[in-house]
Design an enzyme around this catalytic site. Structure first.
Site, PDB file in Angstrom:
ATOM      1  N   PRO A  95      12.571 -89.176  35.784  1.00 25.95           N
ATOM      2  CA  PRO A  95      11.138 -88.953  35.541  1.00 25.95           C
ATOM      3  C   PRO A  95      10.274 -90.199  35.371  1.00 25.95           C
ATOM      4  CG  PRO A  95      12.402 -88.475  33.560  1.00 25.95           C
ATOM      5  CD  PRO A  95      13.404 -88.799  34.633  1.00 25.95           C
ATOM      6  N   MET A 127       3.823 -79.036  38.508  1.00 19.49           N
ATOM      7  CA  MET A 127       2.658 -79.063  39.414  1.00 19.49           C
ATOM      8  C   MET A 127       1.607 -78.030  39.019  1.00 19.49           C
ATOM      9  SD  MET A 127       4.456 -79.555  43.123  1.00 19.49           S
ATOM     10  CE  MET A 127       5.755 -78.377  42.909  1.00 19.49           C
ATOM     11  N   LYS A 150       2.166 -89.517  47.256  1.00 21.85           N
ATOM     12  CA  LYS A 150       1.397 -88.278  47.453  1.00 21.85           C
ATOM     13  C   LYS A 150       0.667 -88.011  46.153  1.00 21.85           C
ATOM     14  CE  LYS A 150       4.894 -86.008  50.248  1.00 21.85           C
ATOM     15  NZ  LYS A 150       5.682 -84.784  50.330  1.00 21.85           N
ATOM     16  N   ASP A 184       7.650 -93.131  46.261  1.00 17.21           N
ATOM     17  CA  ASP A 184       6.346 -92.549  45.936  1.00 17.21           C
ATOM     18  C   ASP A 184       6.024 -92.773  44.473  1.00 17.21           C
ATOM     19  OD1 ASP A 184       7.233 -90.215  44.355  1.00 17.21           O
ATOM     20  OD2 ASP A 184       8.104 -89.557  46.265  1.00 17.21           O
ATOM     21  N   GLY A 221      10.931 -89.338  42.496  1.00 15.07           N
ATOM     22  CA  GLY A 221      10.987 -89.045  41.067  1.00 15.07           C
ATOM     23  C   GLY A 221      11.851 -87.819  40.826  1.00 15.07           C
ATOM     24  N   GLY A 222      12.395 -87.700  39.624  1.00 17.65           N
ATOM     25  CA  GLY A 222      13.161 -86.503  39.267  1.00 17.65           C
ATOM     26  C   GLY A 222      14.378 -86.308  40.146  1.00 17.65           C
ATOM     27  N   ASP A 223      14.625 -85.067  40.517  1.00  9.38           N
ATOM     28  CA  ASP A 223      15.750 -84.730  41.399  1.00  9.38           C
ATOM     29  C   ASP A 223      15.194 -84.329  42.767  1.00  9.38           C
ATOM     30  OD1 ASP A 223      18.770 -83.795  41.557  1.00  9.38           O
ATOM     31  OD2 ASP A 223      17.517 -82.323  42.593  1.00  9.38           O
TER      32      ASP A 223
HETATM   33  C1  LIG Z   1       6.631 -82.375  43.477  1.00 11.80           C
HETATM   34  S1  LIG Z   1       7.202 -82.039  41.859  1.00 11.80           S
HETATM   35  C2  LIG Z   1       8.671 -82.979  41.901  1.00 11.80           C
HETATM   36  C3  LIG Z   1       9.607 -82.703  40.744  1.00 11.80           C
HETATM   37  C4  LIG Z   1      10.851 -83.571  40.797  1.00 11.80           C
HETATM   38  N1  LIG Z   1      11.627 -83.267  41.980  1.00 11.80           N
HETATM   39  C5  LIG Z   1      11.709 -83.408  39.545  1.00 11.80           C
HETATM   40  O1  LIG Z   1      12.853 -82.933  39.630  1.00 11.80           O
HETATM   41  O2  LIG Z   1      11.249 -83.814  38.481  1.00 11.80           O
HETATM   42  C6  LIG Z   1       6.099 -83.027  40.922  1.00 11.80           C
HETATM   43  C7  LIG Z   1       5.865 -82.467  39.528  1.00 11.80           C
HETATM   44  O3  LIG Z   1       6.945 -82.800  38.672  1.00 11.80           O
HETATM   45  C8  LIG Z   1       6.476 -82.969  37.362  1.00 11.80           C
HETATM   46  N2  LIG Z   1       6.760 -84.343  36.942  1.00 11.80           N
HETATM   47  C9  LIG Z   1       7.359 -85.306  37.651  1.00 11.80           C
HETATM   48  N3  LIG Z   1       7.506 -86.418  36.919  1.00 11.80           N
HETATM   49  C10 LIG Z   1       6.985 -86.143  35.706  1.00 11.80           C
HETATM   50  C11 LIG Z   1       6.827 -86.868  34.498  1.00 11.80           C
HETATM   51  N4  LIG Z   1       7.263 -88.124  34.374  1.00 11.80           N
HETATM   52  N5  LIG Z   1       6.224 -86.248  33.449  1.00 11.80           N
HETATM   53  C12 LIG Z   1       5.819 -84.965  33.532  1.00 11.80           C
HETATM   54  N6  LIG Z   1       5.929 -84.235  34.641  1.00 11.80           N
HETATM   55  C13 LIG Z   1       6.507 -84.806  35.708  1.00 11.80           C
HETATM   56  C14 LIG Z   1       4.977 -82.702  37.376  1.00 11.80           C
HETATM   57  O4  LIG Z   1       4.783 -81.338  37.075  1.00 11.80           O
HETATM   58  C15 LIG Z   1       4.651 -83.006  38.815  1.00 11.80           C
HETATM   59  O5  LIG Z   1       3.460 -82.359  39.215  1.00 11.80           O
END
Ligand SMILES: C[S@@+](CC[C@H](N)C(=O)[O-])C[C@H]1O[C@@H](n2cnc3c(N)ncnc32)[C@H](O)[C@@H]1O
Length: 249
Positions: free
Chosen positions: A13, A173, A58, A36, A89-91
């Site tokens: 994150p 999101m 994005k 990104d 970011g994230g997974d």
């Molecule tokens: C396109 S999704 C991707 C999520 C990503 N694949 C994941 O597993 O975290 C993007 C959304 O993830 C959430 N997000 C990602 N990074 C974040 C963070 N550091 N803090 C809070 N929400 C986050 C938000 O809701 C953001 O709009």
């Protein structure tokens, strides 16, 4: 020249400490990195000298790179023999578009693999002291895309089922549609007093946590001008409010 490969790396994150060892190794070995705004950008200095770094951000309501362009760049660089990292970011497979990138590479005959990352859907609540499950309280959780609200024709989510799931609801999101989502859940039978929280910029130095109920959260978020990236957690577990008694690392 032989074809290279594409590695989809889940960066977690935002905090470099939450990137996996395998993800960091892939980043250090890459010739080309497509990143990104949600990836832990502080890790980019780990790329090898001379690596090509390409911003394919994005930003919601900001600069947007079309997914087709990202797919094409991945394929193009790998076909030139490069070891390419798609740094996300994230997974990569949780409400991101990593699986589309995988399919685009496979269709082009480019070797592709994924390194899972710590999803914000789990880490975000956790870093705010909110467990997604808690023995005796909540046995399940759902992660839902709020990129469109429950009243939008493009939403394929069964919002009635979500409202009645009796578990924790995590919305990604969903900042722009927070009021529609919370009101939609209440209209479908969720108790308006259900504890709810919004966690913005989780794992980053300016992480913000707002707590309320599903009825009050949209107003709280608006009053604090919450912006993406942020996630919403709804459910009894939010009421546990575990207070950190030690520093994170
Ligand atoms: C396109 S999704 C991707 C999520 C990503 N694949 C994941 O597993 O975290 C993007 C959304 O993830 C959430 N997000 C990602 N990074 C974040 C963070 N550091 N803090 C809070 N929400 C986050 C938000 O809701 C953001 O709009």
């Amino acid at each position: 020249m032989s074809v290279g490969e594409v590695v989809l790396v889940g960066g977690g994150p935002g905090d470099p400490d939450l990137l996996t060892v395998g993800g960091l190794r892939a980043l250090q070995q890459a010739d080309v990195v497509l990143y990104d705004h949600l990836a832990p950008l502080a890790c980019l200095d780990q790329a090898k000298p001379g690596a090509t770094l390409i911003d394919v951000g994005k930003v919601p309501r900001g600069c947007q790179t079309a997914q087709a362009d990202i797919n094409a760049l991945l394929v193009e660089h790998a076909r030139r023999g490069a070891s390419v990292v798609r740094f996300k970011g994230g997974d990569p497979f949780v409400l991101g578009r990593g699986s589309e990138e995988w399919l685009a590479c496979a269709a082009a005959g480019v070797p592709v693999r994924v390194i899972p990352g710590v999803s914000s859907a789990i880490a975000g609540p956790e870093l705010a002291g909110i467990p997604l499950t808690h023995r005796g309280l909540t046995q399940n959780f759902s992660v839902v895309s709020g990129h469109v609200g429950p009243d939008h024709p493009a939403s394929s989510v069964n919002w009635d089922a979500v409202a009645h799931s009796s578990g924790t609801i995590v919305i990604l999101m969903g900042v722009a549609h927070l009021a529609e989502i919370c009101q939609g859940l209440i209209r479908r039978g969720l108790d308006g007093d259900t504890p709810a929280a919004i966690v913005a910029r989780a794992a980053m130095p300016d992480q913000l946590v707002l707590r309320g109920t599903v009825a009050t959260l949209p107003e709280l978020a608006a009053a604090s001008s919450v912006e993406p990236p942020a996630l919403t957690v709804i459910g009894a577990v939010v009421g546990l409010a575990l207070e950190p008694t030690a520093t994170p690392y």
